[in-house]
Design an enzyme around this catalytic site. Structure first.
Site, PDB file in Angstrom:
ATOM      1  N   ARG A 120       0.882  -1.328  -0.010  1.00 46.73           N
ATOM      2  CA  ARG A 120      -0.007   0.080  -0.178  1.00 46.73           C
ATOM      3  C   ARG A 120       0.514   1.357   0.009  1.00 46.73           C
ATOM      4  NH1 ARG A 120      -2.768  -2.940   4.488  1.00 46.73           N
ATOM      5  NH2 ARG A 120      -4.792  -3.689   3.078  1.00 46.73           N
ATOM      6  N   LYS A 142       2.672  11.374 -11.500  1.00 45.81           N
ATOM      7  CA  LYS A 142       1.212  10.670 -11.959  1.00 45.81           C
ATOM      8  C   LYS A 142       2.292   9.491 -12.434  1.00 45.81           C
ATOM      9  CE  LYS A 142      -1.405  13.447 -15.011  1.00 45.81           C
ATOM     10  NZ  LYS A 142      -1.888  14.182 -16.514  1.00 45.81           N
ATOM     11  N   GLU A 184       9.054  17.270 -25.171  1.00 47.93           N
ATOM     12  CA  GLU A 184       8.206  17.558 -23.942  1.00 47.93           C
ATOM     13  C   GLU A 184       8.345  18.638 -23.541  1.00 47.93           C
ATOM     14  OE1 GLU A 184       5.157  16.544 -22.854  1.00 47.93           O
ATOM     15  OE2 GLU A 184       5.623  14.081 -23.290  1.00 47.93           O
ATOM     16  N   LYS A 226       6.262  22.826 -14.795  1.00 49.49           N
ATOM     17  CA  LYS A 226       5.771  21.906 -14.570  1.00 49.49           C
ATOM     18  C   LYS A 226       5.847  22.207 -12.786  1.00 49.49           C
ATOM     19  CE  LYS A 226       5.079  16.962 -14.530  1.00 49.49           C
ATOM     20  NZ  LYS A 226       4.863  16.090 -15.505  1.00 49.49           N
ATOM     21  N   GLU A 236      -4.850  16.827 -10.857  1.00 47.84           N
ATOM     22  CA  GLU A 236      -5.580  17.363 -12.577  1.00 47.84           C
ATOM     23  C   GLU A 236      -7.321  17.276 -12.340  1.00 47.84           C
ATOM     24  OE1 GLU A 236      -3.495  15.967 -15.864  1.00 47.84           O
ATOM     25  OE2 GLU A 236      -5.740  15.487 -16.920  1.00 47.84           O
ATOM     26  N   ARG A 240      -3.323  21.613 -14.646  1.00 46.72           N
ATOM     27  CA  ARG A 240      -2.530  20.326 -14.399  1.00 46.72           C
ATOM     28  C   ARG A 240      -3.433  20.017 -16.293  1.00 46.72           C
ATOM     29  NH1 ARG A 240      -0.003  15.739 -11.798  1.00 46.72           N
ATOM     30  NH2 ARG A 240       1.797  14.732 -13.410  1.00 46.72           N
ATOM     31  N   ASN A 244      -1.352  18.213 -20.428  1.00 41.12           N
ATOM     32  CA  ASN A 244      -1.174  17.059 -21.835  1.00 41.12           C
ATOM     33  C   ASN A 244      -1.794  18.253 -23.459  1.00 41.12           C
ATOM     34  OD1 ASN A 244      -1.207  14.519 -21.062  1.00 41.12           O
ATOM     35  ND2 ASN A 244      -2.677  15.149 -19.553  1.00 41.12           N
ATOM     36  N   HIS A 247      -1.487  15.430 -26.815  1.00 46.78           N
ATOM     37  CA  HIS A 247      -1.149  14.180 -26.236  1.00 46.78           C
ATOM     38  C   HIS A 247      -2.505  13.910 -26.231  1.00 46.78           C
ATOM     39  CE1 HIS A 247       1.634  15.435 -23.734  1.00 46.78           C
ATOM     40  NE2 HIS A 247       1.905  14.819 -23.162  1.00 46.78           N
ATOM     41  N   HIS A 251      -1.830  10.482 -28.353  1.00 50.80           N
ATOM     42  CA  HIS A 251      -2.172   8.904 -27.375  1.00 50.80           C
ATOM     43  C   HIS A 251      -2.947   7.655 -27.781  1.00 50.80           C
ATOM     44  CE1 HIS A 251      -1.883  10.554 -22.691  1.00 50.80           C
ATOM     45  NE2 HIS A 251      -0.577  10.093 -23.639  1.00 50.80           N
ATOM     46  N   HIS A 264       6.402   8.350 -27.683  1.00 47.42           N
ATOM     47  CA  HIS A 264       5.516   9.173 -27.457  1.00 47.42           C
ATOM     48  C   HIS A 264       5.802  10.037 -27.595  1.00 47.42           C
ATOM     49  CE1 HIS A 264       3.237  10.113 -24.714  1.00 47.42           C
ATOM     50  NE2 HIS A 264       3.968  11.672 -23.820  1.00 47.42           N
TER      51      HIS A 264
HETATM   52  P1  NAD Z   1      11.729   5.444 -22.621  1.00 50.47           P
HETATM   53  O1  NAD Z   1      11.013   5.562 -21.440  1.00 50.47           O
HETATM   54  O2  NAD Z   1      10.642   3.839 -23.676  1.00 50.47           O
HETATM   55  O3  NAD Z   1      12.996   5.609 -23.129  1.00 50.47           O
HETATM   56  C1  NAD Z   1      13.450   6.035 -23.957  1.00 50.47           C
HETATM   57  C2  NAD Z   1      14.307   4.253 -24.878  1.00 50.47           C
HETATM   58  O4  NAD Z   1      15.802   5.096 -24.712  1.00 50.47           O
HETATM   59  C3  NAD Z   1      14.271   3.177 -24.101  1.00 50.47           C
HETATM   60  O5  NAD Z   1      14.630   2.234 -24.990  1.00 50.47           O
HETATM   61  C4  NAD Z   1      15.676   3.043 -23.242  1.00 50.47           C
HETATM   62  O6  NAD Z   1      15.696   2.003 -22.673  1.00 50.47           O
HETATM   63  C5  NAD Z   1      16.441   3.695 -23.607  1.00 50.47           C
HETATM   64  N1  NAD Z   1      17.082   5.259 -22.552  1.00 50.47           N
HETATM   65  C6  NAD Z   1      16.712   5.781 -20.934  1.00 50.47           C
HETATM   66  N2  NAD Z   1      18.022   6.451 -21.247  1.00 50.47           N
HETATM   67  C7  NAD Z   1      19.190   6.097 -21.911  1.00 50.47           C
HETATM   68  C8  NAD Z   1      19.864   6.636 -21.979  1.00 50.47           C
HETATM   69  N3  NAD Z   1      20.320   7.380 -21.197  1.00 50.47           N
HETATM   70  N4  NAD Z   1      21.453   6.521 -23.017  1.00 50.47           N
HETATM   71  C9  NAD Z   1      20.340   4.741 -23.904  1.00 50.47           C
HETATM   72  N5  NAD Z   1      18.919   5.070 -23.942  1.00 50.47           N
HETATM   73  C10 NAD Z   1      18.604   5.012 -22.754  1.00 50.47           C
HETATM   74  O7  NAD Z   1      10.063   6.171 -22.980  1.00 50.47           O
HETATM   75  P2  NAD Z   1      10.169   8.243 -22.413  1.00 50.47           P
HETATM   76  O8  NAD Z   1      10.657   9.068 -23.624  1.00 50.47           O
HETATM   77  O9  NAD Z   1      11.625   7.971 -21.803  1.00 50.47           O
HETATM   78  O10 NAD Z   1       9.480   7.747 -21.612  1.00 50.47           O
HETATM   79  C11 NAD Z   1       8.209   7.576 -22.603  1.00 50.47           C
HETATM   80  C12 NAD Z   1       7.210   7.170 -21.616  1.00 50.47           C
HETATM   81  O11 NAD Z   1       7.090   8.208 -20.244  1.00 50.47           O
HETATM   82  C13 NAD Z   1       5.548   6.843 -22.005  1.00 50.47           C
HETATM   83  O12 NAD Z   1       4.908   5.897 -21.584  1.00 50.47           O
HETATM   84  C14 NAD Z   1       4.738   8.537 -21.266  1.00 50.47           C
HETATM   85  O13 NAD Z   1       3.294   7.546 -21.367  1.00 50.47           O
HETATM   86  C15 NAD Z   1       4.784   8.692 -20.156  1.00 50.47           C
HETATM   87  N6  NAD Z   1       5.453   9.488 -20.006  1.00 50.47           N
HETATM   88  C16 NAD Z   1       4.812  10.046 -18.698  1.00 50.47           C
HETATM   89  C17 NAD Z   1       4.346  11.219 -17.898  1.00 50.47           C
HETATM   90  C18 NAD Z   1       4.327  11.379 -16.941  1.00 50.47           C
HETATM   91  O14 NAD Z   1       3.947  12.316 -16.271  1.00 50.47           O
HETATM   92  N7  NAD Z   1       4.645   9.858 -16.126  1.00 50.47           N
HETATM   93  C19 NAD Z   1       4.954  12.555 -18.967  1.00 50.47           C
HETATM   94  C20 NAD Z   1       5.087  11.924 -20.440  1.00 50.47           C
HETATM   95  C21 NAD Z   1       5.493  10.853 -20.846  1.00 50.47           C
HETATM   96  N1  GLY Z   2       2.479  14.676 -18.675  1.00 50.76           N
HETATM   97  C1  GLY Z   2       1.466  15.512 -18.564  1.00 50.76           C
HETATM   98  C2  GLY Z   2       1.087  15.547 -16.610  1.00 50.76           C
HETATM   99  O1  GLY Z   2       2.169  15.554 -15.681  1.00 50.76           O
HETATM  100  O2  GLY Z   2       0.738  15.468 -16.188  1.00 50.76           O
END
Ligand code: NAD
Ligand code: GLY
Length: 359
Positions: A120, A142, A184, A226, A236, A240, A244, A247, A251, A264
């Site tokens: 939890r 998030k 982003e 942010k 949100e 907030r 997006n 997005h 999405h 993404h």
């Molecule tokens: P990812 O986590 O898939 O990483 C991208 C690629 O880079 C992967 O292949 C990873 O293994 C590689 N990688 C990571 N760090 C590296 C490094 N230093 N050197 C070499 N390779 C490296 O993708 P991302 O773009 O980081 O994140 C996308 C995700 O984030 C999506 O699922 C999206 O929905 C989520 N997201 C969440 C929020 C939130 O607020 N929580 C906001 C935006 C995006």
């Molecule tokens: N990436 C959108 C949020 O964090 O609200």
């Protein structure tokens, strides 16, 4: 090292930004001591930075375990999430165990969700290693996994104890992933700070060359914006949602094509062009703004035209967006530039946007 505070009452924390933080003791000072820690990473990042992180936190924990998940958006799912719980239980981790998310947004979102659920709720630290994760996903609490019918649909709001952004890790990031992160970064301009957009336009080449000063500024300013938004609306209720921008369309592209086909950030880049086009049709911005944003997205190496999924399919996919209410899609729109809001749009107008921006 720069520090950006996130003010969330008892859930407040800092984002630390600097080069070489994985080897800088001061970046880890003050984090909890506990019997066990679990580093959650993936098969790509673990060989690059796993040992450095384990060294950095070794003094805080009697045992540091590691689980390296399969890489990619397609693995942001239940079976992969379960591997984190398997590792926690197999190592008899208790409720003081600290989880460390070492990787991009996929690892960060899944680790945060696992931390929210295990016993939890256990503490976790974000150690983002992609540009996208450093400017966005590691900040703000998030956490989620995907469902085949909708992106990030299963999750929780759960804040980390700290975010440690080591800019040195960006040196190994493939160019395509770096460009995805730029989407982003660019996003923060139209929604909050047109002076920052101007700075990105002027410094894009330095950013792509991974100039340390340019990177530090881009990550810090993105995190400041942010932090300001999340500090006002953690869960949100309204504001907030501006984070997006792009997005809702993005999405739909990601789930419509199958997770991982477009990155993404690529889907968000293209989605922002569509969002700007919609804003124009709603009379909120002029054609010059749409052209300016489209040019920057293209220059960042991101797609500006959406895949031809068909308008019906786009609309169906967008109706499962988290911002939709009672089946009515609500879009983040910009106008005037530097400000954003959320509103519905007539289906016919959305179809016109899709016709203008896809295929
Ligand atoms: P990812 O986590 O898939 O990483 C991208 C690629 O880079 C992967 O292949 C990873 O293994 C590689 N990688 C990571 N760090 C590296 C490094 N230093 N050197 C070499 N390779 C490296 O993708 P991302 O773009 O980081 O994140 C996308 C995700 O984030 C999506 O699922 C999206 O929905 C989520 N997201 C969440 C929020 C939130 O607020 N929580 C906001 C935006 C995006
Ligand atoms: N990436 C959108 C949020 O964090 O609200």
């Amino acid at each position: 090292m720069q520090r950006v505070p996130i003010a969330l009452g008892e859930r407040s924390y800092e984002i630390l930004i600097g080069t070489g933080l994985l080897a800088d003791e001061s970046a880890w000072a003050g984090l909890p001591q506990s019997a066990a820690a679990l580093v959650v990473t993936n098969e790509t990042v673990e060989p690059l930075y796993g040992a450095q992180l384990v060294r950095a936190i070794a003094a805080h924990h009697k045992a540091v375990h590691t689980v390296a998940l399969p890489d990619g958006e397609a693995h942001k799912d239940w079976p992969t999430l379960n591997r984190i719980f398997d590792a926690l239980l197999a190592n008899a981790c208790d409720r003081k165990t600290v989880l460390y998310a070492l990787g991009g947004g996929v690892v960060g979102d899944m680790t945060g969700f696992a931390a929210a659920c295990y016993m939890r709720g256990v503490p976790f630290v974000q150690v983002p290693t992609t540009l996208l994760a450093q400017v966005d996903s590691s900040v703000g609490g998030k956490t989620a996994i995907n469902h085949p019918l909708g992106k990030n649909m299963i999750g929780a709001f759960y804040q980390p104890l700290r975010v440690v952004c080591d800019l040195a890790t960006l040196a190994t990031l493939p160019l395509r992933e770096f460009a995805a992160g730029l989407a982003e970064v660019i996003k923060y301009g139209p929604i909050a700070d047109m002076a920052f957009l101007e700075w990105i336009e002027a410094n894009l080449a330095a950013l792509v060359a991974r100039d340390p000063q340019a990177l530090a500024h881009a990550v810090r300013r993105s995190c400041e914006i942010k932090a300001e938004v999340v500090g006002q609306d953690e869960r949100e209720a309204g504001l907030r949602a501006i984070l997006n921008f792009g997005h809702t369309f993005g999405h739909a592209i990601e789930s419509g094509l199958g997770y991982g086909e477009w990155l993404h950030g690529e889907a968000v880049g293209c989605g922002m062009v569509m969002g700007a086009e919609l804003s124009k049709r709603l009379g909120l911005v002029d054609a010059a703004f749409v052209e300016r944003l489209t040019a920057l997205v293209a220059k960042a190496g991101l797609p500006t035209r959406g895949p031809a999924l068909g308008a019906d399919r786009y609309l169906d996919l967008m109706r499962v967006d988290k911002k939709a209410e009672g089946g009515e899609i609500r879009f983040v729109v910009v106008g005037p530039p530097g400000q954003a809001s959320m509103r519905p749009a007539p289906d016919a107008m959305v179809r016109d946007v899709l016709a203008a921006c896809c295929g």
